[in-house]
Design an enzyme around this catalytic site. Structure first.
Site, short mmCIF file in Angstrom:
data_model
loop_
_atom_site.label_atom_id
_atom_site.label_comp_id
_atom_site.label_asym_id
_atom_site.label_seq_id
_atom_site.Cartn_x
_atom_site.Cartn_y
_atom_site.Cartn_z
N LYS A 14 8.80 -38.59 39.69
CA LYS A 14 8.26 -38.48 39.54
C LYS A 14 8.28 -40.72 38.73
O LYS A 14 7.32 -41.27 39.37
CB LYS A 14 7.83 -38.21 37.40
CG LYS A 14 7.88 -36.82 37.86
CD LYS A 14 7.63 -36.37 36.35
CE LYS A 14 8.57 -36.05 35.28
NZ LYS A 14 9.42 -35.53 35.49
N ARG A 89 3.78 -33.44 28.37
CA ARG A 89 4.78 -31.78 28.59
C ARG A 89 4.78 -30.24 27.79
O ARG A 89 5.16 -29.71 28.32
CB ARG A 89 6.47 -32.40 28.70
CG ARG A 89 6.70 -32.88 29.84
CD ARG A 89 8.12 -33.12 29.22
NE ARG A 89 9.75 -33.57 29.70
CZ ARG A 89 10.13 -34.22 30.14
NH1 ARG A 89 9.65 -36.23 30.65
NH2 ARG A 89 10.76 -34.86 31.16
N ARG A 128 22.09 -37.96 41.74
CA ARG A 128 21.35 -39.05 40.37
C ARG A 128 23.15 -38.43 39.40
O ARG A 128 23.16 -39.75 39.15
CB ARG A 128 20.28 -38.14 39.82
CG ARG A 128 20.12 -39.08 39.13
CD ARG A 128 18.61 -38.78 38.59
NE ARG A 128 18.63 -38.52 37.56
CZ ARG A 128 17.65 -37.56 37.14
NH1 ARG A 128 16.60 -38.68 37.23
NH2 ARG A 128 16.93 -36.48 35.97
N ARG A 134 22.92 -40.25 32.79
CA ARG A 134 22.11 -39.42 31.82
C ARG A 134 22.54 -38.47 31.29
O ARG A 134 23.23 -37.28 32.40
CB ARG A 134 20.47 -39.53 32.52
CG ARG A 134 19.84 -40.15 33.19
CD ARG A 134 18.10 -40.06 34.07
NE ARG A 134 17.74 -39.32 32.71
CZ ARG A 134 16.95 -38.81 33.18
NH1 ARG A 134 15.81 -38.90 33.71
NH2 ARG A 134 16.36 -37.89 32.16
N ARG A 143 17.05 -27.91 30.72
CA ARG A 143 15.28 -28.89 30.97
C ARG A 143 15.02 -28.27 32.14
O ARG A 143 13.85 -27.91 31.85
CB ARG A 143 15.81 -30.04 31.75
CG ARG A 143 16.19 -31.07 30.49
CD ARG A 143 17.02 -32.27 30.84
NE ARG A 143 16.46 -32.72 31.88
CZ ARG A 143 17.04 -33.83 32.99
NH1 ARG A 143 17.88 -33.38 33.32
NH2 ARG A 143 16.33 -34.80 33.58
P1 AMP Z 1 12.82 -37.59 31.43
O1 AMP Z 1 13.41 -39.05 31.62
O2 AMP Z 1 11.34 -37.54 30.99
O3 AMP Z 1 13.39 -36.41 31.99
O4 AMP Z 1 12.77 -36.81 29.86
C1 AMP Z 1 14.04 -37.30 29.22
C2 AMP Z 1 13.71 -36.42 28.06
O5 AMP Z 1 13.53 -37.00 26.80
C3 AMP Z 1 13.90 -34.95 28.10
O6 AMP Z 1 14.53 -33.82 28.67
C4 AMP Z 1 13.12 -34.98 26.68
O7 AMP Z 1 14.60 -34.26 26.24
C5 AMP Z 1 12.86 -36.14 25.89
N1 AMP Z 1 11.17 -36.45 26.50
C6 AMP Z 1 10.97 -36.88 27.27
N2 AMP Z 1 9.22 -37.19 27.59
C7 AMP Z 1 9.12 -36.02 25.82
C8 AMP Z 1 7.68 -35.70 26.29
N3 AMP Z 1 6.20 -35.37 26.47
N4 AMP Z 1 8.35 -34.18 24.82
C9 AMP Z 1 9.51 -34.27 24.59
N5 AMP Z 1 9.76 -34.55 25.06
C10 AMP Z 1 10.62 -35.52 25.68
#
Ligand code: AMP
Length: 188
Positions: A14, A89, A128, A134, A143
């Site tokens: 993404k 999400r 990654r 991360r 996740r």
């Molecule tokens: P990502 O980089 O998009 O995988 O997001 C990393 C982390 O941020 C996720 O595992 C959640 O803990 C939090 N997060 C990001 N976007 C959302 C969302 N739309 N709703 C809830 N938590 C989020």
């Protein structure tokens, strides 16, 4: 406005595809994951509040996420459109986004679903982990549970609006980008 959601599990590509899309279509990239990571890094009150949740691989509560997202969109009144990456999400987040956009006479034009297998995602996150720091990449299982338990239900929400296009997310990055653009060009 060209408002696009880029949808898929962690490691679907993404972020990579969003970076290319914002350049080609001159859109504003809204990644809630990047925003939360910046808050965490800067140890802001919001960052302190969400860091344990993020590190454990769980989703941040909807109320917090929606408020942050709406604030960020509002900061860009002259945007030609947005790429929503990692948001919505959950179904309540999708409903809140629809309402927020409708109030501004805007809407989501298309949801691009990056189609990748679970085994591919696991392999990519392993890669990654070698280059990124991360903390939540250690929590991939959790996740993916969040994705298949909560996030996947966002798709029917947009399918009922006939907005979802599925794109094969495995293979050459440029080829995937081409397929995404071909789909967006139909609604742009
Ligand atoms: P990502 O980089 O998009 O995988 O997001 C990393 C982390 O941020 C996720 O595992 C959640 O803990 C939090 N997060 C990001 N976007 C959302 C969302 N739309 N709703 C809830 N938590 C989020």
């Amino acid at each position: 406005m060209l408002n696009i959601i880029i949808f898929g599990p962690p490691g679907a590509g993404k972020g990579t595809q969003s970076d290319k899309l914002i350049e080609k279509y001159n859109l504003v990239h809204i990644s809630t994951g990047d925003m939360f990571r910046a808050h965490k890094q800067n140890q802001t009150p919001l960052g302190l509040k969400v860091q344990a949740i993020m590190d454990s691989g769980q989703l941040v509560p909807d109320s917090i996420t929606i408020e942050m997202l709406e604030e960020e969109v509002s900061k860009n009144p002259h945007a030609k459109g947005f790429i929503f990456d990692g948001f919505p999400r959950t179904v309540p987040q999708a409903a809140a986004l629809d309402k927020f956009l409708t109030e501004r006479n805007e809407q989501i034009k298309q949801v691009i679903q990056l189609d990748v297998t679970e085994s591919e995602v696991k392999a990519r996150i392993e890669e990654r982990k070698k280059v990124s720091q991360r903390a939540d990449d250690e929590q991939l299982t959790r996740r993916l549970e969040e994705y298949f338990g909560k996030t996947i239900h966002v798709l029917p929400h947009y399918e009922s609006q006939h907005k979802v296009t599925k794109v094969n997310g495995i293979g050459d990055i440029e080829a995937i980008f081409g397929a995404i653009c071909a789909s967006i060009d139909k609604v742009a």
